[in-house]
Design an enzyme around this catalytic site. Structure first.
Site, mmCIF file in Angstrom:
data_model
loop_
_atom_site.group_PDB
_atom_site.id
_atom_site.type_symbol
_atom_site.label_atom_id
_atom_site.label_comp_id
_atom_site.label_asym_id
_atom_site.label_seq_id
_atom_site.Cartn_x
_atom_site.Cartn_y
_atom_site.Cartn_z
ATOM 1 N N THR A 272 0.818 -1.087 0.040
ATOM 2 C CA THR A 272 -0.039 -0.167 -0.079
ATOM 3 C C THR A 272 0.884 1.132 0.108
ATOM 4 O OG1 THR A 272 -1.423 1.366 1.420
ATOM 5 C CG2 THR A 272 -0.422 -0.382 2.431
ATOM 6 N N ILE A 273 0.482 2.108 -0.942
ATOM 7 C CA ILE A 273 1.336 3.449 -0.855
ATOM 8 C C ILE A 273 1.075 4.218 0.352
ATOM 9 C CG2 ILE A 273 1.412 3.279 -3.302
ATOM 10 C CD1 ILE A 273 -0.708 5.760 -3.309
ATOM 11 N N ASP A 274 -0.240 4.034 0.789
ATOM 12 C CA ASP A 274 -0.594 4.812 2.058
ATOM 13 C C ASP A 274 0.220 4.338 3.198
ATOM 14 O OD1 ASP A 274 -2.352 5.943 0.462
ATOM 15 O OD2 ASP A 274 -4.146 5.036 1.597
ATOM 16 N N GLY B 50 -3.401 9.284 0.227
ATOM 17 C CA GLY B 50 -3.770 8.996 1.691
ATOM 18 C C GLY B 50 -4.996 9.346 2.039
ATOM 19 N N ARG B 51 -5.872 8.287 2.111
ATOM 20 C CA ARG B 51 -7.238 8.157 2.754
ATOM 21 C C ARG B 51 -7.285 8.506 4.013
ATOM 22 N NH1 ARG B 51 -11.422 6.261 0.039
ATOM 23 N NH2 ARG B 51 -10.333 4.863 -1.164
ATOM 24 N N GLN C 188 1.346 9.303 -8.680
ATOM 25 C CA GLN C 188 1.941 8.969 -7.157
ATOM 26 C C GLN C 188 2.313 7.444 -7.062
ATOM 27 O OE1 GLN C 188 0.367 11.584 -3.719
ATOM 28 N NE2 GLN C 188 -1.081 11.649 -5.512
#
Lengths: 403, 403
Positions: free
Chosen positions: B139-141, B184-185, B299
């Protein structure tokens, strides 16, 4: 002109990834080879605004290593402005030039900056101030008439092609319609560069919209529907400069109406056009998953991605401007004292360019559009001739593979 | 379990720049070292949806060179989905697994994908279907609780830091306020990475807003005004996930309310939040030149910019999942049969990590926030501890110089 042997250099208009290469190319050519012909090297901060505000940096004193690092740094290291000088501004500029002994003025920028340099040159002649003025070309839009292609374009095109390549892979994974809004107020060159991303027959962008072709929301919805039917998904590259049938900018409606002193309306720095286009696709093409990204300022200022060809040509354009200015000052009648540098592509199998000195008017004010032979007959794609034109400017792109 | 020795691998959720490295890491570990223990290697297209739709690719037959090229290609080469399997879906999946002789199932993705894998694992136990299930983190987050950091984050953080570095140079040249909306939720890790762009004391981002700190439009306007006063300009990095004092997402209001089957509201793929923030600055902070960019999908899918550390760790996570799954199948009681791979940072001067097998629940469903010790006291910056945490994940950034 002998006594006023100092030079002033400045940057103007939108930054690019290689505008510093042009500045360093000009400055280091003087420092390395013409240290006796040109004395002090003033860098004005924020273009003409820096001259009017007496804000300078001594570019002889900046260490060489730092200058080379600057040459590979995106954006305008001297700062920029969007200012059209009035006759009164020019008189103040000449007072300042006189005070500083400036006989050479170099202005790096696009067509508005070329026009500003032309105005300064004309006013200098009117006022009888002995000045050699050279415009050094820069624009990511690639819309200067004086150049086969403009320094700054190759690197921005490289960013766009790379971004679209990745975004097309992203769209492959999750499907739906993806709209990418690309810079280019009047000319579709940068949006056209999205086509360089394709390697496979089903690669996006599947649709490309240019400012040169009137944009119809209904036709757009139909085009997207057809592409989704054919590919099961659709990636759209669209210029921020698209216009309706009356020639009115569609994006400008959403962007708040801000204008600079050259009369240009703000277009970038907002996501509203992308969101409007996404709404059309949702409503008229009946697609559920629709996303829109506006590539924005990253296109002109992303570090580490500049095209090597572009970097070299930008530096050479700066260097050639110095040589041309010195030739003109020395009385070479073939070289204008108020000029701009043109880039000519040689007719050869291997990509090669030449640099020429042209009269100031050659780059000023008027812009160039994407030529007809670069736009596909359907109006929403490029031709093979465009790909052939653009590929050497952008260089080799990252290799991506699919299953 | 001996007979069902084939494996199924799939990708799920948002793509990343290194999710293919994890897939290739798992597949090539089997092909190179465990060719006798695991037979066929099915890649399901578009995650669980591909199993339900019987859409596979034979990953043994893909040439090795192509597999390595895929490993460095962004996005999910097998395709992705956002699907939470029901008990009924699971029964259909087991029927399919039985037909294909699948005894190993690997699912690469974030917390929702980990939850999907957990559900498949639990249902398999209920149904008595002998299955080893491993979730491979992505996950990029960076919001998985099971990892010091998650594969995908380092590369997205590298994109963000590089983009902000260039954008800060752009803002230096033309001034005003620039707002950049970053993915970024729920967690501010990716937005925090913007701080890695700084080298000089006056470098942007000058303000950073996280989902973890309630966002007040009035305070935002005051912060911007103060920064403009101090720096003469201002670059703002803001998470798409910022929330108001009631914990309500501000961006979600603008994004059309689309939801996936895990209940996540769409946030990316629109520029509306950036435009809203720009309006606040224009109206409340009285700044004229305000621009907003939303970095969007670039991103997570920009080719050629992945962090080498991230690529290696993603491949290792995939490889470790295979080894753990085989150990579990061989009866190693310390290794869960329904698991996920955790990444542990070793306490050492030099950056080093270890890979561990954890129970499936460790990564599923719940997310991790940016810890308090990473957020500066003023609420709109990071701490040195964050920079120390993030730097080795991102790698060396392009060198940019200023005058």
């Amino acid at each position: 002109m002998k006594k006023a042997s100092n030079m002033m250099i400045a940057q103007s208009g939108g930054p690019s990834m290689v505008i510093n290469a042009s500045m360093v190319g000009a400055v280091m050519t003087v420092r390395k080879f013409f240290g006796k012909k040109i004395g002090k090297i003033y860098g004005a901060r924020h273009g003409i605004a820096g001259i009017l505000g007496r804000d300078y940096i001594d570019l002889r004193k900046v260490p060489e290593k730092k200058m080379w690092d600057i040459s590979r740094t995106p954006s305008s290291a001297l700062g920029s402005c969007r200012l059209k000088p009035t006759a009164d501004d020019c008189r103040r500029i000449f007072q300042e030039f006189k005070r500083l002994g400036v006989g050479y003025f170099f202005y790096i920028g696009g067509n508005d900056s070329a026009d500003a340099a032309r105005i300064v040159g004309e006013e200098a002649e009117k006022e009888g101030y002995p000045l050699v003025v050279y415009h050094i070309p820069k624009t990511i839009d690639n819309d200067l008439r004086s150049c086969d292609h403009t320094p700054g374009y190759g690197s921005a095109a490289r960013f766009v092609a790379t971004a679209i390549m990745g975004d097309d892979l992203d769209n492959r994974a999750l499907g739906g319609v993806k709209i990418d809004v690309i810079m280019g107020r009047d000319a579709g060159f940068l949006t056209a560069a999205s086509a360089l991303a394709r390697r496979r027959p089903d690669d996006g962008p599947h649709l490309i919209y240019f400012p040169e072709i009137p944009f119809s929301p209904d036709k757009f919805a139909r085009d997207v529907k057809a592409a989704v039917k054919k590919f099961g998904r659709c990636v759209v590259a669209v210029s921020e400069g698209i216009r309706d049938a009356n020639g009115e900018s569609i994006g400008a409606k959403f962007a708040g109406g801000e204008k600079d002193s050259h009369g240009n309306v703000q277009m970038s720095g907002t996501g509203a056009l992308g969101d409007y286009l996404a709404k059309i696709v949702k409503e008229k093409a009946g697609v559920k998953r629709v996303r829109a990204d506006t590539f924005g300022y990253l296109q002109r200022s992303f570090p580490g991605i500049a095209s090597e060809t572009d970097l070299t040509e930008a530096a050479m354009a700066g260097s050639t401007a110095v040589i041309a200015a010195l030739a003109a000052a020395a009385g070479n009648s073939a070289t204008p004292t108020k000029g701009t540098i043109g880039i000519v592509r040689k007719k050869a199998k291997k990509y090669k360019v030449d640099y020429v000195a042209l009269p100031a008017e050659a780059a000023a004010k008027y812009t160039r559009s994407l030529p007809k032979e670069f736009i596909a007959k359907n109006g929403h794609d490029v031709t093979p001739a465009f790909l052939e034109y653009a590929r050497p400017l952008v260089g080799e792109l990252p290799f991506c593979e699919t299953l």
